[in-house]
Write an enzyme that holds these catalytic residues in place. Structure first.
Site, PDB file in Angstrom:
ATOM      1  N   GLU A  82      58.221  40.301  14.310  1.00 29.28           N
ATOM      2  CA  GLU A  82      58.194  41.296  15.383  1.00 29.28           C
ATOM      3  C   GLU A  82      58.382  40.646  16.748  1.00 29.28           C
ATOM      4  O   GLU A  82      57.837  39.573  16.998  1.00 29.28           O
ATOM      5  CB  GLU A  82      56.851  42.042  15.356  1.00 29.28           C
ATOM      6  CG  GLU A  82      56.643  42.848  14.093  1.00 29.28           C
ATOM      7  CD  GLU A  82      55.330  43.640  14.101  1.00 29.28           C
ATOM      8  OE1 GLU A  82      54.640  43.658  15.145  1.00 29.28           O
ATOM      9  OE2 GLU A  82      55.010  44.229  13.059  1.00 29.28           O
ATOM     10  N   ASP A  87      53.902  43.872   6.328  1.00 32.58           N
ATOM     11  CA  ASP A  87      52.470  43.601   6.530  1.00 32.58           C
ATOM     12  C   ASP A  87      51.698  44.918   6.619  1.00 32.58           C
ATOM     13  O   ASP A  87      50.470  44.931   6.692  1.00 32.58           O
ATOM     14  CB  ASP A  87      52.231  42.696   7.748  1.00 32.58           C
ATOM     15  CG  ASP A  87      52.678  43.326   9.061  1.00 32.58           C
ATOM     16  OD1 ASP A  87      53.297  44.405   9.039  1.00 32.58           O
ATOM     17  OD2 ASP A  87      52.414  42.713  10.124  1.00 32.58           O
ATOM     18  N   SER A  88      52.426  46.044   6.551  1.00 35.84           N
ATOM     19  CA  SER A  88      51.786  47.363   6.411  1.00 35.84           C
ATOM     20  C   SER A  88      50.928  47.398   5.147  1.00 35.84           C
ATOM     21  O   SER A  88      50.089  48.278   4.982  1.00 35.84           O
ATOM     22  CB  SER A  88      52.843  48.469   6.344  1.00 35.84           C
ATOM     23  OG  SER A  88      53.840  48.143   5.384  1.00 35.84           O
ATOM     24  N   GLU A  92      61.756  50.533  15.628  1.00 37.74           N
ATOM     25  CA  GLU A  92      60.644  51.419  15.235  1.00 37.74           C
ATOM     26  C   GLU A  92      60.208  52.295  16.406  1.00 37.74           C
ATOM     27  O   GLU A  92      59.946  51.796  17.513  1.00 37.74           O
ATOM     28  CB  GLU A  92      59.458  50.582  14.722  1.00 37.74           C
ATOM     29  CG  GLU A  92      58.261  51.457  14.325  1.00 37.74           C
ATOM     30  CD  GLU A  92      57.217  50.780  13.465  1.00 37.74           C
ATOM     31  OE1 GLU A  92      57.420  49.643  13.021  1.00 37.74           O
ATOM     32  OE2 GLU A  92      56.168  51.429  13.226  1.00 37.74           O
ATOM     33  N   ASP A 103      57.597  39.894   5.236  1.00 38.60           N
ATOM     34  CA  ASP A 103      57.152  40.078   6.620  1.00 38.60           C
ATOM     35  C   ASP A 103      56.235  38.927   7.041  1.00 38.60           C
ATOM     36  O   ASP A 103      55.345  38.536   6.284  1.00 38.60           O
ATOM     37  CB  ASP A 103      56.354  41.394   6.697  1.00 38.60           C
ATOM     38  CG  ASP A 103      56.578  42.134   7.984  1.00 38.60           C
ATOM     39  OD1 ASP A 103      57.291  41.626   8.862  1.00 38.60           O
ATOM     40  OD2 ASP A 103      56.032  43.254   8.105  1.00 38.60           O
ATOM     41  N   LYS A 113      60.986  38.756   8.083  1.00 34.02           N
ATOM     42  CA  LYS A 113      61.046  39.650   9.244  1.00 34.02           C
ATOM     43  C   LYS A 113      59.931  39.250  10.204  1.00 34.02           C
ATOM     44  O   LYS A 113      58.846  38.875   9.760  1.00 34.02           O
ATOM     45  CB  LYS A 113      60.859  41.110   8.816  1.00 34.02           C
ATOM     46  CG  LYS A 113      60.839  42.077  10.011  1.00 34.02           C
ATOM     47  CD  LYS A 113      60.850  43.533   9.583  1.00 34.02           C
ATOM     48  CE  LYS A 113      59.491  44.081   9.263  1.00 34.02           C
ATOM     49  NZ  LYS A 113      58.492  44.003  10.349  1.00 34.02           N
TER      50      LYS A 113
HETATM   51  O1  KIV Z   1      55.200  46.349   7.803  1.00 35.06           O
HETATM   52  C1  KIV Z   1      56.048  47.253   7.638  1.00 35.06           C
HETATM   53  O2  KIV Z   1      56.016  48.021   6.668  1.00 35.06           O
HETATM   54  C2  KIV Z   1      57.069  47.398   8.650  1.00 35.06           C
HETATM   55  C3  KIV Z   1      57.950  48.605   8.581  1.00 35.06           C
HETATM   56  C4  KIV Z   1      57.183  49.765   9.071  1.00 35.06           C
HETATM   57  C5  KIV Z   1      59.221  48.417   9.292  1.00 35.06           C
HETATM   58  O3  KIV Z   1      57.195  46.572   9.505  1.00 35.06           O
END
Ligand code: KIV
Length: 275
Positions: free
Chosen positions: A115, A44-45, A182, A83, A113
Site C-alpha cells: 500500500e 491482509d483483509s 480503492e 499482500d 502487493k
Molecule cells: O487486503 C485486501 O483484501 C485488499 C483488497 C481490499 C484490495 O487489499
C-alpha cells in the site's frame, strides 16, 4: 493457461477485464481457480474476515505466509498475489525486499502487493529489481486507517484528485505491474486508467478500471459485520451455510445422521466375542 504479469498487461491492451478475488485457503482458491478467475489476492483483509480483528494492523508476516502458501497450493492457473502486512515494508528497503522475498519463497506467490504511492516507490523499485513483481495499492489504503481517521472515499477535491493521479504515475514509473484503486470516485479512476499503461484493479472505483477485485466473504454474503457501499452480494452463501449447519444439528439430535450408508461394517461374530 497460467495467468502472469504479461497476460495481465495484454488484457489491458485488449480491453479484456481482469478478474480478481481475495482467497485465504486451499479449497476456496481451488474453486476460484477452477471457475477461471485471473488473479487471487491473499489480502491482509484476512485479519478481519478470517481472524476477526477490527482492522488489518495486527496481521503478521507469519499469518501472510501461512495463508499465501495454502492459496498457492490451490491455484493452478490464477496469478497469486501475496499482500505485504503493515510494517513489513514501510521502515526500510531492506525490510521490503527481505519480506517480499519470504512471501514469494515460502508462500510461493507470483507477485506481492503493498500500500502507498510516492512514499513507497523506492521499495517498489527495489522489490521489482529483485525479480518480484509488485502490485501497488492507492486511494483508501486500510493500513493507514489511523492516519486517514476512518474508511473514506479518496481523491474527491481537485488537489486530492491531482495527487492520486500523480501517485498512480509514480508507482507505474517505479515498476509496479498493476495498481489497486480503492474507494476512488468512478470518473477519477477511469481517468487514471486511461493515463497509465499498467492495469488498474478497482474496488469501490467504478467500472472504468481495467479489472475488479472484491473480498470473497463480502461478495458471497459470508461476512456480516458491515457491508461497504461498493459490495454486491453475488450469492447468499452465508444463509446457505446456516441452513446446512441447522440441518446437521437437527439430524444429529434426532439420530437420523449418520445413516446406514455413512457407517462402516464389522462381522457380528467379532462383536459377539466382545460381550
Ligand atoms: O487486503 C485486501 O483484501 C485488499 C483488497 C481490499 C484490495 O487489499
Amino acid at each position: 493457461m497460467k495467468n502472469t504479469v504479461a497476460t495481465a498487461r495484454q488484457q489491458k491492451k485488449d480491453g479484456d477485464k481482469i478478474t480478481m478475488l481475495t482467497a485465504y485457503d486451499y479449497s476456496t482458491a481451488k474453486l476460484m481457480d477452477e471457475s477461471g478467475i485471473n488473479m487471487l489476492l491473499v489480502g491482509d483483509s484476512l485479519g478481519m474476515v478470517m481472524l476477526g480483528y477490527e482492522d488489518t494492523i495486527s496481521v503478521t508476516m507469519e499469518d501472510m505466509i501461512h495463508h499465501t502458501a495454502a492459496v498457492s497450493r490451490g491455484a493452478k492457473n490464477s496469478l497469486v498475489v501475496g499482500d505485504m502486512p503493515f510494517m513489513s515494508y514501510q521502515a526500510s528497503i531492506f525490510d521490503a525486499v527481505t519480506n517480499a522475498g519470504r512471501l514469494m519463497k515460502e508462500g510461493r506467490c507470483n507477485a506481492v502487493k503493498l500500500e502507498g504511492g510516492a512514499s513507497v516507490c523506492p521499495q517498489i523499485k527495489a522489490i521489482t529489481e529483485s525479480s518480484i513483481p509488485v502490485m501497488a495499492h492507492i486511494g483508501l489504503t486500510p493500513q493507514s486507517i489511523n492516519a486517514f481517521g476512518g474508511f473514506k472515499v479518496q481523491g474527491k477535491s481537485e488537489e486530492a484528485a491531482k495527487k492520486l493521479l500523480e501517485e498512480a504515475k509514480a508507482v507505474e514509473e517505479a515498476g509496479a505491474f498493476a495498481v489497486v484503486l480503492e474507494c476512488v470516485p468512478a470518473k477519477l479512476a477511469a481517468l487514471i486508467s486511461e493515463k497509465i499503461s499498467i492495469p488498474t484493479i478497482g474496488i469501490g472505483a467504478g467500472a472504468g478500471c481495467d479489472g475488479q477485485v472484491l473480498v470473497y466473504q463480502d461478495m458471497l454474503a459470508l461476512f456480516s459485520d458491515f457491508k461497504p457501499k461498493f459490495v454486491k452480494h453475488f450469492a447468499d452463501v452465508g444463509s446457505l451455510m446456516k441452513e446446512g449447519f441447522k440441518a446437521y444439528i437437527k439430524e444429529v439430535k434426532e439420530g437420523t445422521f449418520p445413516a446406514e450408508e455413512h457407517t462402516f461394517k464389522i462381522d457380528d461374530e467379532v462383536i459377539e466375542k466382545l460381550y
